[in-house]
Design a protein around this motif. Structure first.
Motif, PDB file in Angstrom:
ATOM      1  N   VAL A   1      41.559  41.987  39.193  1.00 30.59           N
ATOM      2  CA  VAL A   1      41.425  42.932  38.446  1.00 30.59           C
ATOM      3  C   VAL A   1      42.921  42.497  37.385  1.00 30.59           C
ATOM      4  CG1 VAL A   1      42.823  45.653  39.161  1.00 30.59           C
ATOM      5  CG2 VAL A   1      41.005  44.098  40.581  1.00 30.59           C
TER       6      VAL A   1
ATOM      7  N   THR B   1      34.390  49.268  48.999  1.00 27.85           N
ATOM      8  CA  THR B   1      35.285  48.971  48.313  1.00 27.85           C
ATOM      9  C   THR B   1      36.543  48.117  48.943  1.00 27.85           C
ATOM     10  OG1 THR B   1      34.159  49.902  47.007  1.00 27.85           O
ATOM     11  CG2 THR B   1      36.247  48.754  46.277  1.00 27.85           C
TER      12      THR B   1
ATOM     13  N   SER C   1      45.258  39.900  41.391  1.00 28.29           N
ATOM     14  CA  SER C   1      45.431  41.075  42.015  1.00 28.29           C
ATOM     15  C   SER C   1      43.800  41.190  41.410  1.00 28.29           C
ATOM     16  CB  SER C   1      45.658  42.404  41.661  1.00 28.29           C
ATOM     17  OG  SER C   1      47.317  41.923  41.759  1.00 28.29           O
TER      18      SER C   1
ATOM     19  N   GLU D   1      39.622  42.465  43.640  1.00 30.46           N
ATOM     20  CA  GLU D   1      38.925  43.761  44.038  1.00 30.46           C
ATOM     21  C   GLU D   1      37.586  42.874  44.687  1.00 30.46           C
ATOM     22  OE1 GLU D   1      38.576  47.753  42.633  1.00 30.46           O
ATOM     23  OE2 GLU D   1      36.511  46.761  41.997  1.00 30.46           O
TER      24      GLU D   1
ATOM     25  N   GLU E   1      43.143  47.265  46.593  1.00 29.95           N
ATOM     26  CA  GLU E   1      42.483  45.719  45.505  1.00 29.95           C
ATOM     27  C   GLU E   1      44.537  44.768  46.922  1.00 29.95           C
ATOM     28  OE1 GLU E   1      45.741  45.495  41.602  1.00 29.95           O
ATOM     29  OE2 GLU E   1      44.344  46.799  41.461  1.00 29.95           O
ATOM     30  N   GLN E   2      44.584  43.800  46.642  1.00 31.29           N
ATOM     31  CA  GLN E   2      44.893  43.463  47.109  1.00 31.29           C
ATOM     32  C   GLN E   2      45.884  41.878  46.239  1.00 31.29           C
ATOM     33  OE1 GLN E   2      43.939  40.878  50.926  1.00 31.29           O
ATOM     34  NE2 GLN E   2      41.451  41.600  50.190  1.00 31.29           N
TER      35      GLN E   2
END
Length: 412
Positions: free
Chosen positions: A197, A145, A114, A116, A148-149
């Motif tokens: 992340v 920003t 994950s 960011e 998150e992916q």
């Protein structure tokens, strides 16, 4: 007889009667002695054939390994410094520092991670103008920003106005440069910051005799073998009885945990995909024969020498042992030594039955004993000395002849 002629008739008859009686008694006594002697011999022969013994003698071991029926089956090897050194070199485990190295690699992004993405534009912001002002940056710059992916199976992520970008196999700094390049000409002087992340791809696995098996995320700081074991709560068994196996790609190497603790160079850096396995290996050898104690004796994973094994077995019994007949019975790989007997026969799993012989009456043998390695499931056997067997024979003789002699004395 001339005296009998001069005696009266009745005296001669009495004298002859006494002689006959004495002859009969002597003959009877002689017969009983002979009977007892024959019985004694029979008992001694029977006892000789059934002497209690601890195992084969020095001579019997030599005969067993040289008999025609055993040709090419059992190898008898006299241990010297050269033999001990070759066996020791063959049993040394390759060190982690030699086999795996200790190179610090950059942390790479992989599928499942994950991330960011933060993007800054210089004013006037034309692409991400709706972003908020970052108080940490100059007042005129604006930061956006992105949500998150997770990096997909193909290793791709999506960035608005930049499209699908390959993230897998790249460091965070490399991905930042790729995104900035894609936005060039679309955003006003874009600056990109990528943050991992959650790390799901750069992990090491810890299993075996640890308190809690786990997958350990690897960070840029660099986790090592002992860090992984500590994160798993430590080992369940004594440190001296645990072996650590490190599996990397298609190769694996093992070292005693004690060695890794004592030698910091073996506490190597972990890499993604490494598997650390802590194994409990209760190693032992069996001491038999004329040693201080006959039992199975455990030893540590780093191994012990023959000298240490003899000491743990209580040494040789001075009144019984044959110092020229210290034997180690073992199965060895075919390639372990240049075997004296040809052809070399082996078991179905490729092991050669071998008897190592050590003559500890030779002072130089004590140097070889310090190098000769004891293996798991070895049998350490010390034969009785010939004088000890002779002493047992004498004990049997005396235990049988004393009652016979007493019987003869009573008969007299």
């Amino acid at each position: 007889m001339w005296q009998l002629v001069k005696l009266p008739l009745h005296r001669r008859i009495l004298r002859r009667t006494q002689l006959i009686q004495h002859t009969y008694v002597y003959s009877s006594l002689h017969t009983s002695q002979r009977t007892l002697s024959l019985a004694t011999c029979a008992l001694l022969l029977s006892a000789c054939a059934q002497f209690p013994t601890i195992g084969p003698s020095h001579k019997e071991v030599e005969e067993a390994t040289s008999a025609p029926a055993a040709a090419g089956v059992i190898q008898l090897v006299n241990v010297d410094e050269a033999v001990a050194r070759k066996l020791l070199d063959g049993k040394k485990s390759r060190l982690f520092s030699e086999a795996l190295g200790d190179i610090r690699l950059p942390q790479l992004i992989g599928p499942g991670d994950s991330i960011e993405v933060n993007i800054w534009e210089a004013p006037p912001a034309t692409l991400f103008g709706g972003g908020g002002i970052d108080v940490r940056a100059p007042s005129s710059s604006r930061a956006t920003t992105l949500p998150e992916q997770v990096v997909n199976r193909e290793g791709l992520i999506s960035v608005p106005f930049a499209g699908r970008i390959q993230a897998s196999g790249k460091s965070a700094q490399s991905l930042e440069a790729d995104i900035a390049q894609r936005l060039k000409g679309k955003a006003n002087q874009p600056e990109v910051l990528v943050r991992i992340v959650r790390n799901a791809s750069s992990t090491a696995t810890v299993v075996g005799e640890v308190q809690n098996s786990l997958r350990l995320p690897l960070t840029p700081s660099g986790e090592r073998v002992l860090d992984a074991i500590a994160a798993a709560g430590g080992v369940k068994q004594a440190v001296s009885k645990v072996t650590v196996q490190l599996t990397r790609e298609r190769q694996f190497h093992s070292l005693p945990l004690d060695t890794i603790i004592r030698d910091p160079a073996q506490n190597v850096l972990l890499r993604p995909g490494d598997v650390v396995t802590a194994s409990y290996q209760p190693l032992s050898f069996t001491a038999l024969g004329a040693t201080g104690k006959n039992e199975e004796i455990a030893f540590e994973t780093q191994g012990i020498s023959l000298a240490q094994a003899l000491a743990r077995a209580g040494g040789l019994i001075d009144s019984r042992s044959d110092a020229q007949a210290v034997f180690i019975f073992r199965f060895e790989p075919v390639a372990a030594l240049d075997w004296p007997r040809q052809p070399v026969a082996s078991t179905p799993d490729g092991m050669v039955p071998v008897v190592y012989r050590m003559n500890v009456k030779d002072p130089s043998s004590f140097f070889a004993m310090q190098s000769f390695p004891i293996s798991n499931k070895d049998i350490l056997y010390v034969s009785n000395a010939p004088i000890a067997e002779f002493q047992k024979f004498l004990n049997v003789v005396f235990s049988i002849t004393y009652p016979v002699l007493n019987t003869i004395q009573l008969t007299k």
